[in-house]
Design a protein around this motif. Structure first.
Motif, PDB file in Angstrom:
ATOM      1  N   ILE A 168       0.858  -1.299  -0.036  1.00  0.00           N
ATOM      2  CA  ILE A 168      -0.049   0.153   0.092  1.00  0.00           C
ATOM      3  C   ILE A 168       0.770   1.296  -0.041  1.00  0.00           C
ATOM      4  CG2 ILE A 168      -1.881   1.278   1.209  1.00  0.00           C
ATOM      5  CD1 ILE A 168      -2.887  -1.231   2.441  1.00  0.00           C
ATOM      6  N   ILE A 169       1.874   1.212   0.860  1.00  0.00           N
ATOM      7  CA  ILE A 169       3.009   2.376   0.694  1.00  0.00           C
ATOM      8  C   ILE A 169       3.469   2.617  -0.313  1.00  0.00           C
ATOM      9  CG2 ILE A 169       5.078   3.081   1.565  1.00  0.00           C
ATOM     10  CD1 ILE A 169       4.177   1.834   4.383  1.00  0.00           C
ATOM     11  N   ASP A 170       4.032   1.658  -1.206  1.00  0.00           N
ATOM     12  CA  ASP A 170       4.629   1.953  -2.478  1.00  0.00           C
ATOM     13  C   ASP A 170       3.495   2.302  -3.538  1.00  0.00           C
ATOM     14  OD1 ASP A 170       6.938   0.558  -1.179  1.00  0.00           O
ATOM     15  OD2 ASP A 170       6.477  -1.427  -1.893  1.00  0.00           O
ATOM     16  N   ALA A 171       2.332   1.778  -3.285  1.00  0.00           N
ATOM     17  CA  ALA A 171       1.404   2.322  -4.298  1.00  0.00           C
ATOM     18  C   ALA A 171       1.025   3.819  -4.308  1.00  0.00           C
ATOM     19  CB  ALA A 171      -0.069   1.443  -4.252  1.00  0.00           C
ATOM     20  N   ILE A 172       1.027   4.181  -2.664  1.00  0.00           N
ATOM     21  CA  ILE A 172       0.714   5.490  -2.486  1.00  0.00           C
ATOM     22  C   ILE A 172       2.059   6.524  -3.144  1.00  0.00           C
ATOM     23  CG2 ILE A 172       0.941   7.472  -0.678  1.00  0.00           C
ATOM     24  CD1 ILE A 172      -0.743   5.252   1.046  1.00  0.00           C
ATOM     25  N   LYS A 173       3.344   5.961  -3.001  1.00  0.00           N
ATOM     26  CA  LYS A 173       4.288   6.666  -3.530  1.00  0.00           C
ATOM     27  C   LYS A 173       4.167   6.761  -5.163  1.00  0.00           C
ATOM     28  CE  LYS A 173       7.560   5.858   0.230  1.00  0.00           C
ATOM     29  NZ  LYS A 173       8.721   5.027   0.666  1.00  0.00           N
ATOM     30  N   LYS A 174       4.154   5.745  -5.901  1.00  0.00           N
ATOM     31  CA  LYS A 174       3.862   5.719  -7.058  1.00  0.00           C
ATOM     32  C   LYS A 174       2.723   6.735  -7.647  1.00  0.00           C
ATOM     33  CE  LYS A 174       5.913   1.061  -8.536  1.00  0.00           C
ATOM     34  NZ  LYS A 174       5.452  -0.164  -9.161  1.00  0.00           N
ATOM     35  N   ASP A 175       1.829   6.651  -6.630  1.00  0.00           N
ATOM     36  CA  ASP A 175       0.520   7.579  -7.247  1.00  0.00           C
ATOM     37  C   ASP A 175       0.906   8.978  -6.948  1.00  0.00           C
ATOM     38  OD1 ASP A 175      -2.235   7.659  -8.199  1.00  0.00           O
ATOM     39  OD2 ASP A 175      -2.664   8.452  -6.035  1.00  0.00           O
ATOM     40  N   LEU A 176       1.557   9.492  -6.000  1.00  0.00           N
ATOM     41  CA  LEU A 176       1.658  10.854  -5.677  1.00  0.00           C
ATOM     42  C   LEU A 176       2.972  11.323  -6.075  1.00  0.00           C
ATOM     43  CD1 LEU A 176       0.680  10.897  -2.112  1.00  0.00           C
ATOM     44  CD2 LEU A 176      -0.768  11.228  -4.145  1.00  0.00           C
ATOM     45  N   ILE A 177       4.158  10.474  -6.258  1.00  0.00           N
ATOM     46  CA  ILE A 177       5.424  10.725  -6.760  1.00  0.00           C
ATOM     47  C   ILE A 177       5.884  10.482  -8.082  1.00  0.00           C
ATOM     48  CG2 ILE A 177       7.873  10.824  -6.207  1.00  0.00           C
ATOM     49  CD1 ILE A 177       7.401  10.694  -3.330  1.00  0.00           C
ATOM     50  N   GLY A 178       5.748   8.992  -8.288  1.00  0.00           N
ATOM     51  CA  GLY A 178       5.829   8.636  -9.413  1.00  0.00           C
ATOM     52  C   GLY A 178       7.277   7.790  -9.408  1.00  0.00           C
ATOM     53  N   PRO A 179       7.924   7.398 -10.770  1.00  0.00           N
ATOM     54  CA  PRO A 179       6.776   7.133 -11.979  1.00  0.00           C
ATOM     55  C   PRO A 179       6.166   5.810 -11.592  1.00  0.00           C
ATOM     56  CG  PRO A 179       9.246   6.164 -12.113  1.00  0.00           C
ATOM     57  CD  PRO A 179       9.241   7.015 -10.863  1.00  0.00           C
TER      58      PRO A 179
END
Length: 498
Positions: free
Chosen positions: A13-24
């Protein structure tokens, strides 16, 4: 399902949040169909001389349709809706090193999104579409950190002059500053500033997914913050087991330990920290020791006092063990450690004063029993509501006959140490604010609901018409919640107690 499964799911979940807000979101060479400024919300470093200006009508996939355009101004207003705001154009990290000459490696990573044109189809017609392709940028500087300089600035375009991508690095500035703290330690800061041109083809010159990673080399490692301060903070005594190795500017920081030493610190735009679980149970106390139902019966007064006295003695014993802690022998922690222990002893004294009030003041003890009766009943009502809501055949009398509600040790201790302050209008502790600090879901609300029940009962029991104001009415407690959903949830618990 074991605890590691939960940990793995949480990390996903944390990794998904980072991808969604920061990317890529789609690898180092992803392609976006929309303006990257709209796709990612943080980790963006804008050119120094430019405010952000997003014109929503540039996006083909965003439609602004309103039934009543009058609510958005006059009809002759421009159709563009522009959002301007101040943007971040630099970020940094600071850390502590010894004064020995050493080399540190500073790695700067980011992504550039370059606009490309492609042909698409809409309503059977060929149309030109904009796409933004990501290009990964990375450069490592090896800096000899010695006493020969206080501040240095590097242009990554010059440092990367032999690359075909030099133009994209030019204007990315890295400033390194050093400040001597003592004969042993120094503070080192690294700042990255985007001084590039706001080129539309380069997605307004923005650096996306920006990060700085700093590593020590050889025998050297980063020094924890508390060792480098001339004046220790009391918090460092409390949290020495969780040392701080770096601080962020416009961002957060992370670090990693290898063999008990930290040789790696980095910036992050979504800080994270894992809080270990806290067990509110105390050893040496059997279940139902602090039963609300038992405490609500005046006939149990003698045993109630004994149980509470054992709680006080247990806490005081824990405080005495703090004095034997090995770090109390260290000169740098001894003074601050004594201050912490003195505060603990003060709280132990306040808890003991509360117990003495219950032992000697009949009205205060009656209000204490009233509080426990109210809290026990509101818990019984809540248990009945949950069962009844699930369609389980039950009645309230069944819940009232059970003994399923008890105080946690920190809750009843918090109530005891506040008894003197809320019953004695001349008490010095009426000038204090007691902060109840415990992880979410641990029972903070229950503790102050108990104090509220006690005070409302005590005011009415001690009302005297000859006094300047009546204590059987008016405002007793003022509550304020900062979140709307929390307000609703806490209101339900409050009304049951009332």
């Amino acid at each position: 399902m074991n605890q590691f499964t939960y940990s793995d799911v949480r990390q996903e979940i944390i990794d998904a949040i980072k991808k969604d807000l920061i990317g890529p979101r789609d690898g180092d060479e992803e392609v976006l169909d929309e303006l990257p400024e709209l796709s990612y919300l943080t980790g963006l470093i804008h050119p120094l001389s430019k405010d952000s200006e997003i014109e929503f009508d540039q996006q083909e996939d965003i439609a602004l349709e309103y039934d009543d355009m009058d609510s958005f101004g006059d009809e002759d207003n421009d159709d563009k809706y522009v959002n301007k705001y101040k943007v971040q154009n630099s970020f940094g990290i600071s850390f502590y090193l010894t004064n020995e000459i050493q080399t540190i490696e500073i790695k700067i990573n980011w992504g550039d999104y370059i606009r490309e044109k492609s042909i698409g189809e809409k309503n059977g017609k060929e149309i030109s579409k904009r796409k933004y392709r990501r290009h990964h940028r990375s450069l490592t500087l090896k800096i000899l950190a010695d006493n020969s300089f206080k501040s240095k600035t590097f242009d990554l375009g010059i440092e990367n002059k032999n690359s075909i991508d030099t133009a994209f690095y030019r204007g990315v500035l890295v400033k390194i500053s050093q400040y001597k703290l003592s004969e042993e330690y120094r503070l080192v800061s690294v700042y990255v500033t985007n001084n590039r041109s706001a080129d539309e083809e380069l997605s307004n010159g923005i650096m996306f997914q920006a990060e700085t990673i700093v590593k020590t080399t050889g025998k050297f490692y980063f020094i924890p913050e508390y060792m480098c301060r001339e004046v220790d903070l009391t918090d460092e005594f409390l949290y020495e087991c969780k040392p701080v190795y770096s601080r962020g500017y416009g961002c957060g920081t992370n670090w990693q330990e290898f063999d008990g030493k930290t040789i790696f610190v980095e910036t992050t735009f979504i800080p994270e920290h894992e809080l270990p679980g806290v067990n509110p149970e105390l050893t040496g106390f059997i279940p139902k020791t602090f039963s609300m139902k038992f405490f609500s019966k005046p006939k149990n007064r003698k045993e109630i006092i004994e149980r509470l006295a054992n709680l006080h003695d247990s806490y005081l014993g824990w405080v005495e063990n703090l004095k034997k802690d090995p770090k109390m022998k260290r000169p740098d922690f001894n003074e601050k450690g004594k201050q912490v222990i003195e505060k603990c002893e003060l709280q132990a004294s306040r808890i003991n004063d509360g117990i003495r009030l219950l032992e000697t003041d009949d009205t205060i003890f009656e209000a204490f029993c009233f509080m426990n009766q109210a809290m026990f009943k509101q818990r019984a009502i809540n248990a009945f509501s949950l069962k009844n809501g699930r369609g389980i055949i039950c009645n309230l009398r069944e819940e009232l006959d059970k003994d399923n509600s008890e105080w946690r040790a920190f809750q009843i201790a918090f109530i005891l140490l506040n008894l003197t302050g809320i019953t004695n209008y001349k008490s010095d502790f009426r000038n204090y604010v007691d902060l109840l600090y415990f992880p979410t879901g641990g029972g903070k609300t229950e503790a102050y609901l108990g104090l509220m029940a006690f005070l409302m009962g005590y005011r009415r029991m001690t009302n005297d018409e000859s006094e300047p104001y009546n204590k059987d009415g008016g405002v007793t407690i003022i509550l304020r919640y900062t979140l709307r959903l929390l307000t609703t949830q806490q209101r339900d618990r409050l009304t049951k107690m009332i």
